[in-house]
Design a protein around this motif. Sequence first.
Motif, PDB file in Angstrom:
ATOM      1  N   THR A  56       0.640   1.537   5.538  1.00 32.37           N
ATOM      2  CA  THR A  56      -0.694   1.445   4.942  1.00 32.37           C
ATOM      3  C   THR A  56      -1.103  -0.002   4.663  1.00 32.37           C
ATOM      4  O   THR A  56      -2.295  -0.305   4.577  1.00 32.37           O
ATOM      5  CB  THR A  56      -0.759   2.240   3.623  1.00 32.37           C
ATOM      6  N   GLN A  57      -0.126  -0.892   4.555  1.00 27.98           N
ATOM      7  CA  GLN A  57      -0.421  -2.294   4.259  1.00 27.98           C
ATOM      8  C   GLN A  57      -0.410  -3.181   5.502  1.00 27.98           C
ATOM      9  O   GLN A  57      -0.589  -4.397   5.400  1.00 27.98           O
ATOM     10  CB  GLN A  57       0.597  -2.827   3.244  1.00 27.98           C
ATOM     11  N   SER A  58      -0.187  -2.570   6.665  1.00 27.41           N
ATOM     12  CA  SER A  58      -0.051  -3.359   7.892  1.00 27.41           C
ATOM     13  C   SER A  58      -1.135  -2.998   8.898  1.00 27.41           C
ATOM     14  O   SER A  58      -1.639  -1.865   8.918  1.00 27.41           O
ATOM     15  CB  SER A  58       1.323  -3.116   8.533  1.00 27.41           C
TER      16      SER A  58
END
Length: 223
Positions: A56-58
């Motif tokens: 989700t952060q990439s």
Amino acid sequence: MTAKKTKIMCGLVLCIGLGALFARLGLYLWPGVKQVLQDKPLLYFTSDAALEAIYTQSAVLPLDWAMLLPPQEQAIITHYQVQNAQTVKELSAQILRSIEASTDPKYHEALISTNTVNVFENQMVSLSGFVVPVDFYANNNIKSLFFVPYFGACLHYPPPPPNQMLFAQLEQGFSQFDITQAYTITGKISTGLFEDPMGTSAYILEVVSIQPYFGQPDDIRRH
């Protein structure tokens, strides 16, 4: 033949020719159109919270199979890759390339190469290809797999080079599996050897999600 009949015949020939052309284009383009238009349900999604957090952060990097090959090996495999010969000249050139390939040591080295491209190490990527089951859970869900660029690899046909195979382990849950269906797998890629009687992979993928894929297969599949 009168001028009117000539025009009618020319019109019929033109319609038949255009019909054949559009039919051929439709057969070629339809998989890509289907990929865009058809709903692509999630068939698998990880329950690993740490892996999901990285996902989700990439930004997910779309890969094609050629990108997993070092440049020098990509060049030699592309040179000898089987083409769809349309003429006698093209067929003759293809036969000559096959003869040349049989005696080229660099080509044979590329077929068993474990050399990898490290620029993608530990990145979130997506890649489309075919699943080859390696191990199963008791309920017949796939436990581990090879991901390969063309249908039948490791089963009906020889395995691809190790740097054209990815090994992945799955949690319970991937049950809607069809060996003839192509899939898009998203996950974190890393280099690492995994050996099995069916083949050897030079990449490992920590799978986040699996979806069906309907577009055109990657060109490297023909190798």
